[in-house]
Scaffold this active site. Sequence first.
Site, mmCIF file in Angstrom:
data_model
loop_
_atom_site.group_PDB
_atom_site.id
_atom_site.type_symbol
_atom_site.label_atom_id
_atom_site.label_comp_id
_atom_site.label_asym_id
_atom_site.label_seq_id
_atom_site.Cartn_x
_atom_site.Cartn_y
_atom_site.Cartn_z
ATOM 1 N N PHE A 85 0.865 -1.182 0.000
ATOM 2 C CA PHE A 85 0.000 0.000 0.000
ATOM 3 C C PHE A 85 0.898 1.228 0.000
ATOM 4 C CE2 PHE A 85 -2.369 3.527 1.705
ATOM 5 C CZ PHE A 85 -3.508 3.481 0.941
ATOM 6 N N ASP A 107 9.549 2.920 1.754
ATOM 7 C CA ASP A 107 8.349 3.697 2.048
ATOM 8 C C ASP A 107 8.091 3.591 3.552
ATOM 9 O OD1 ASP A 107 5.809 4.685 2.508
ATOM 10 O OD2 ASP A 107 4.937 3.807 0.701
ATOM 11 N N LYS A 165 2.676 11.340 6.796
ATOM 12 C CA LYS A 165 1.829 11.133 7.964
ATOM 13 C C LYS A 165 2.335 11.860 9.205
ATOM 14 C CE LYS A 165 -0.445 6.933 6.340
ATOM 15 N NZ LYS A 165 -1.656 7.630 5.876
#
Length: 407
Positions: free
Chosen positions: A147, A232, A261
């Site tokens: 993801f 990531d 984030k």
Amino acid sequence: MTAPVRTRSSADLIRAEEPVLAHNYHPLPVVVARAEGTWVEDVEGRRYLDMLAGYSALNFGHRHPALIAAAHEQLDLLTLTSRAFHNDRLAQFAERLAGLTGLDMVLPMNTGAEAVESGIKVARKWAYEVKGVPADQATIVVAAENFHGRTTTIVSFSTDETARQGFGPFTPGFRIVPYNDLAALEAAVDETTAAVLIEPVQGEAGVVVPDEGYLTGVRELTRREGCLFIADEIQSGLGRTGRTLAVEHEGVVPDMLLLGKALGGGIVPVSAVVARRDVLGVLRPGEHGSTFGGNPLAAAVGTAVVELLETGEFQRRATELGAVLRDGLTELVGKGVVGFRARGLWAGIDIDPAVGTGREVGERLLREGVLVKDTHGSTIRLAPPLTITEAELTSALGALEKVVGQG
């Protein structure tokens, strides 16, 4: 917290969303109006323990005083210039973030997906200009069940059909291999490979932690084959796993990091590509950009986030409380929990299907005053703010024990 005065109920506000909001989410039926630390409050004044923390965007809790202070101070001075001009906050942010990660240069962006897209562009440019891959032939190897976001290019290499169906045609140039499989990865890498792009821990897949040595193997393979290792760390980074970066569990330094984030402290969207100088150095003016990327408000908040991480306090908390989390979940295995995976203060928990789906368990926990999020099937995720206390964590585990015993 004192309950705010509201004229519309939770039920009314949920109904009001239906005709005017795109249905791209299926939220739990709670309408949050206020939050502080690890707690949120709905419009009726009911309080809930937040065990999701905005998918790790709220690693430092809701409205952390140092982050709020940094935002307030900057709001009174300057919020946006665009990158047409310099601003007085960006250099410090880039310096501190590069120092924190041990890399050289920073490309500031806004959302995590933008960081991933930027990383893909940089890797391709590097492949053509530095590695010598023929034009338009660069490939990037990725892992199944990944993801990395939901843009058109990113869903092109997703294996989640829900993310892909109806959004083709897809962007070429990606090879998908099983996660945690070094042999498959090696077979996929060739002279056209610009980069290997992986999550050090797969979050959306259910907090899937690779075998010890996998990340080291990826680093050795990419170095040997002359391609980039892109990590990531948008969910796994910035304290969540007990280290500043999840790759640090194996002492690995990738060529490029993707961050987001928690970098915005739960206040503003902040993301970044952080890389070696010879990698990010392939970009020249006009080839990539973002009006809001590196804006003064984002830089001020991002710098304050880096300052919190520089103390090591949150990494230690994630390690210490992560042990409490693992011990508590171990006690539930065989008692409504089939199994779990955890790293630091982050866990994917497989609920016995006889107990219910992940969504049903999330709804039961909501009624107990605990907020979590389901992922695939009967799996739920726990990723509380790193500011959570041991008593709060124990309370959440007690609520989970109660609801999984209701199957």
